[in-house]
Design a protein around this motif. Structure first.
Motif, mmCIF file in Angstrom:
data_model
loop_
_atom_site.group_PDB
_atom_site.id
_atom_site.type_symbol
_atom_site.label_atom_id
_atom_site.label_comp_id
_atom_site.label_asym_id
_atom_site.label_seq_id
_atom_site.Cartn_x
_atom_site.Cartn_y
_atom_site.Cartn_z
ATOM 1 N N ASP A 342 47.209 25.169 101.210
ATOM 2 C CA ASP A 342 48.150 25.872 102.076
ATOM 3 C C ASP A 342 47.564 26.134 103.466
ATOM 4 O O ASP A 342 48.099 26.953 104.230
ATOM 5 C CB ASP A 342 48.562 27.209 101.442
ATOM 6 N N GLU A 344 47.475 24.488 106.318
ATOM 7 C CA GLU A 344 48.304 24.228 107.500
ATOM 8 C C GLU A 344 49.327 25.335 107.751
ATOM 9 O O GLU A 344 49.529 25.752 108.892
ATOM 10 C CB GLU A 344 49.014 22.875 107.364
ATOM 11 N N SER A 345 49.934 25.833 106.675
ATOM 12 C CA SER A 345 50.930 26.900 106.859
ATOM 13 C C SER A 345 50.251 28.187 107.317
ATOM 14 O O SER A 345 50.812 28.936 108.126
ATOM 15 C CB SER A 345 51.726 27.123 105.569
ATOM 16 N N CYS A 346 49.032 28.453 106.839
ATOM 17 C CA CYS A 346 48.300 29.642 107.293
ATOM 18 C C CYS A 346 47.837 29.474 108.747
ATOM 19 O O CYS A 346 47.956 30.397 109.555
ATOM 20 C CB CYS A 346 47.084 29.893 106.403
ATOM 21 N N LYS A 350 50.913 21.803 111.616
ATOM 22 C CA LYS A 350 50.522 20.609 110.849
ATOM 23 C C LYS A 350 49.380 19.888 111.554
ATOM 24 O O LYS A 350 49.358 19.795 112.781
ATOM 25 C CB LYS A 350 51.715 19.653 110.719
#
Length: 371
Positions: A342, A344-346, A350
């Motif tokens: 996870d 990239e979302s944190c 991207k």
């Protein structure tokens, strides 16, 4: 003397190893999963040990065959030309592993291989007993899906052991992986390298050595230096050649920071031992206070994964903070290795490119941002 070799490596490093082998003049370079095969003479044997940045060790590839029984293993081993390497007094201990094969007892396989080698050497030298008091020829076997590979280690200690890092902080990154991350980040001798979570400084030291073109193994010794098949002048010539390729007066500089003062002291000592202490500036600083000291920069980080040094929630909170300070800017690139899927979302965006790598046994991704 034409010799076939195998290079075991961290998964994901096969391509850079194949490229550096070709650059060093190796022949018949073939990448496989977790290893690279090549061929060459005794100069190549010494050269790759001294200069390879990404390989774990260099092994002579003696031969391969299929074995479903101990008799198959015995006869296949006995058929190999062991006398080409092992003399009457040399040591030849055996170790290895077996995966997904009919022969699953490693200790029994060790005994069978040793017995077959002794029988072959008895017939060659016409003696009944081997004192094993001479040079070391460490035999390594692998049995995968009933396919046996027999090898002799030339390196001794793993090639990631450059000699500059007798001490490290908790959960250090392997030197070979750190060097590969610098390579994947297209680090050059005119770049400025940053690691704002540098720990014991391995990424910075490997980057500076790469920029200066210091051969990672030029100051250490290798098992095969004791072998009769390789004259001492081969090692001397290859070390001299490696040193002649070092770069001086380069514009490269690196900046490392960390919140751990003790780790920074270790990092300074490691960089000095590696001969790059003058190229790296260290300071105590939190990554949340990251400071750009130049117009352009190459940032490479091995943050905690939530695997060993902090829990996952803490790690993900850190990634969010990293995303706030490592913002897109012209002339700046960021490479961050982590096992957190996870990330990239944190981090908040991207990656422009991802590479699957293994840090030890931990499956990771190298997230690269350069746009």
């Amino acid at each position: 003397m034409n010799i076939k070799f195998a290079v075991p490596c961290l998964l994901g490093l096969e391509a850079p190893i194949a490229n550096e082998l070709r650059d060093m003049g190796a022949l018949d370079v073939v990448s496989e999963n977790g290893r690279v095969l090549f061929s060459g003479d005794e100069h190549i044997l010494a050269r790759v040990n001294i200069r390879s940045r990404f390989s774990e060790r260099i092994q002579v590839f003696v031969g391969t065959f299929e074995a479903h029984s101990f008799e198959d293993l015995f006869q296949g081993t006995k058929a190999m030309p062991w006398e080409r390497w092992i003399g009457k007094t040399d040591r030849f201990p055996v170790k290895g592993y077996s995966l997904n094969s009919d022969l699953f007892s490693v200790s029994d396989c060790q005994k069978i291989i040793k017995k077959a080698m002794v029988e072959r050497l008895k017939q060659t030298y016409h003696i009944e007993w081997f004192p094993e008091s001479g040079a070391l020829y460490q035999i390594q076997f692998s049995i995968m899906k009933n396919k046996v590979s027999l090898l002799i280690d030339t390196s001794g200690a793993g090639l990631h052991k450059r000699g500059y890092r007798p001490a490290a902080n908790e959960a250090p990154i392997k030197e070979t992986l750190a060097a590969a991350m610098c390579s994947f980040s297209h680090l050059r001798d005119y770049h400025t390298l940053y690691d704002p979570m540098c720990g014991s400084g391995t990424i910075l030291t490997e980057g500076a050595m790469m920029a200066k073109n210091i051969a990672p193994g030029v100051n250490r010794h290798f098992t095969a230096e004791q072998w009769n098949q390789i004259p001492p002048e081969v090692w001397r010539e290859e070390r001299e050649e490696a040193r002649s390729l070092e770069k001086h007066d380069i514009p490269f500089h690196a900046y490392g920071s960390d919140i751990d003062a003790h780790a920074l002291e270790i990092a300074k000592m490691n960089a000095k031992r590696a001969g790059v202490g003058d190229l790296i500036t260290f300071e105590k600083r939190d990554i949340r206070d990251f400071e750009r000291k130049t117009e352009k920069g190459t940032v490479i980080i091995n943050p905690p994964y939530g695997e060993r040094l902090m829990d996952l929630k803490e790690a993900e909170r850190l990634y969010r903070d990293m995303g706030k300070v490592l913002t897109p800017q012209r002339g700046w690139s960021y490479s961050i290795i982590t096992a957190d899927e996870d990330f990239e979302s944190c981090f908040g965006r991207k990656a422009d490119k991802r590479r699957k790598l293994y840090n030890g046994m931990i499956k990771c991704q190298l997230y690269m941002y350069f746009k």
